[in-house]
Design an enzyme around this catalytic site. Sequence first.
Site, PDB file in Angstrom:
ATOM      1  N   ASP A 288     126.759  34.827  48.252  1.00 48.57           N
ATOM      2  CA  ASP A 288     127.497  33.654  47.306  1.00 48.57           C
ATOM      3  C   ASP A 288     129.031  33.761  47.711  1.00 48.57           C
ATOM      4  O   ASP A 288     129.425  34.482  48.034  1.00 48.57           O
ATOM      5  CB  ASP A 288     126.939  33.675  46.151  1.00 48.57           C
TER       6      ASP A 288
HETATM    7  C1  BGC Z   1     127.230  28.468  44.337  1.00 49.20           C
HETATM    8  C2  BGC Z   1     126.381  28.370  45.285  1.00 49.20           C
HETATM    9  C3  BGC Z   1     126.841  27.543  46.280  1.00 49.20           C
HETATM   10  C4  BGC Z   1     128.108  27.880  46.949  1.00 49.20           C
HETATM   11  C5  BGC Z   1     128.705  27.126  47.863  1.00 49.20           C
HETATM   12  C6  BGC Z   1     128.478  28.842  44.728  1.00 49.20           C
HETATM   13  O1  BGC Z   1     129.642  28.993  43.583  1.00 49.20           O
HETATM   14  O2  BGC Z   1     126.696  29.667  43.414  1.00 49.20           O
HETATM   15  O3  BGC Z   1     124.999  27.889  45.054  1.00 49.20           O
HETATM   16  O4  BGC Z   1     126.099  27.203  47.400  1.00 49.20           O
HETATM   17  O5  BGC Z   1     129.176  28.196  45.695  1.00 49.20           O
HETATM   18  O6  BGC Z   1     129.421  26.004  47.653  1.00 49.20           O
END
Ligand code: BGC
Length: 746
Positions: A288
């Site tokens: 993530d």
């Molecule tokens: C979120 C993810 C997301 C990623 C990219 C993160 O902060 O937890 O779910 O896909 O950002 O935007």
Amino acid sequence: MRKKALPALLFILSCSGSVFAQQNTGATDPIAQKVEALMAKMTLEEKIGQLNQYTSDRLATGPLTPNSSKYQEIKDGKVGSMLNVKGAKETRMIQEMAMQSRLKIPLLFGLDVIHGYRVTFPIPLAEAASWDLNAIELSARVAGKESAAAGVHWTFAPMVDIARDPRWGRVMEGAGEDTYLGSLIAKARVRGFQGKGLGNLDAIMACAKHFAAYGAAIAGRDYNTVDMSDRQLWETYLPPFKAAVDAGAATFMNSFNDLNGIPATGNAYLQRDILKDKWNYQGFVVSDWGSISEMVAHGFAKDNKDAARLAILAGSDMDMEGHAYLPNLVQLVQEKKIDVALINDAVRRILRKKFELGLFDDPYRFSNESREKKVLNAAENRKAAREVAEKSIVLLKNDNQLLPLSKSTKKIAVIGPLGKSSADMKGFWSVTWDNDHLVSLYEGLQNKLGKQTELLYSEGCGIKDTSRQHFAEAVATAKQADVVIMAVGEAFDMSGEAKSRSNIHLPGVQEELIKAVQATGKPVVVLVMAGRPLIFNWTADNANAILYTWWLGSEAGNAMADVLFGDYNPAGKLPMSFPRAEGQIPVFYASKSTGRPALDEKNTNYRSAYLDLPNSPRYAFGYGLSYSNFDFSDLKLNKSKLSQNETLQVSFTLKNTGKYAGEEVAQLYLQDVAASVTRPVKELKDFQKVFLKPGESKTISFTIDKEKLSFYDQKMTWGAEAGEFKLMIGNSSDHILLQDKFELVD
Ligand code: BGC
């Protein structure tokens, strides 16, 4: 947590002909041959480049690390993927940079296409309320088509985290509290995004996230610690991920939380032992946003380099905005702290997807402006969004059949801060900053109603206002009308990532506004537009009719008008329990009995109960009304005993006894009455959404097999135990209309 010893894992990996080589380099697999041929030409630096993902400069969906050399790094072959790049033109432009690199390995473009690309669909939690897997698949299909036409290869969806705490803002992104429903929805979404398979020009890669257990963040606070038993992890939180694997999800994303002391990103038990080993998963895992480097803040890694080491050991293949792999992995290999086999495995997994997408044949194949123009916002996409939005609405209350309203009503007042809002209909995760047209409730009513109806409007208050300043005007407007439609709820940025709230009552003075308007004596229909279950007890007790509409996307207003005037008979059912008070959270239907269950709400003495509230939620999982009534009768079981290899046929009659054609969701729940491990009082095991004309009846059948009776026993072995089972069929988890018992025999 059963974490395998890392030294043993390293030993296996460093043996010649590693497990990964055996899995992915099969001589007969043409893609594997291409991957191997390419890898033979790659330097270690170029391989590590494939594991590196940056965000675009246009959009940051997390804390941004400034990087002015990003584009040069793409040209130098040091970047494998970009996120937050979108549009045929922009993706082509960035891909051209990658084509200047020595080996011309195309970039993957990833984006959070969570509920639609240009045409916005209802938020995922709303779609889950449809209990309609075809509709959910359709929504993901349209999103897949649109984003593929806009140069995007990969969505960071579906989010398949089970969520039982509505304080957590991310409940809006998932399918709610139930593992069975959540698993089916996970599959439907993966099917929808990936269509007929990667390589087709309308298919994008799905990404099951966040692996794992993110939905159980303590106290509903985003990014918070998760501590749970292996039993709960396997029984409740992992099955939707397994379902995503079974449906062929191309990628996985790990999660921010630590699980029983080990951050998910550095968790080899999750990513290697379970996902890649036990489930034999062949896709790749992206971290993530920044979650690799965040292991330093967790107190798990001593610095960024250590974080890179721990993450690659644990099976995180790609570093999203963590800036940890690129600067550290070469050195870690040189210092022999990690085996190059780990990097080769990660690179193989990523390159395979690039080949499957056809990017080596034509790196620009998804970046075609004329196709983009044709596909985005196409009439059929909007039509699908309207259908899915109608199906997502849940009718919570309808006293004296106030709804549906008559189209010949003379004067209708729309009152409330969301009455003319279109921006909030988009929800939190909306990727199209170049606006698609979002239909507000007011506009939807205008579209629906002819000249004979006069539409009045008063905002009454803002969403978060504490002032009652405009109440008098709202009340005066209400007094002129025959019926009042109130539009209340949350703003688009009140539920979503980092949007946890400790107070989930209807925000500001909105419930006061409802009281003031209701005091006029006019019939009041309340529409609640929100990203999570909210608390609104006074309204629940006093309003004449309530529709929970969530945030419904581009066609929100049209869909709401369809339901208000009976052009669509609502059939949604809540995918999450609605608490009476925050103090009840987590409240969910599949709870255990305890040794002292709360039998009688008035007698709480020595009972597992609250002194000041019933245990039950305000609205239960599976609850939702229709304009029609459905009668459940004539339950039949084809046997009262079954052995492990037999199936049991259950049937009953469902009849539409009301005036309107419509759908009912018949829900089958089971309970293992006495087992070697205590079991929930009921668990959803099957359901059918059935359409019936007035007066029509159908025989509905369910099949019960061993799988539906199984659970993890004391040794964590999956299986069914002999004994008695309770069978319950109803139209909600708290409204069982038919029940019986049967016995599983050895
Ligand atoms: C979120 C993810 C997301 C990623 C990219 C993160 O902060 O937890 O779910 O896909 O950002 O935007």
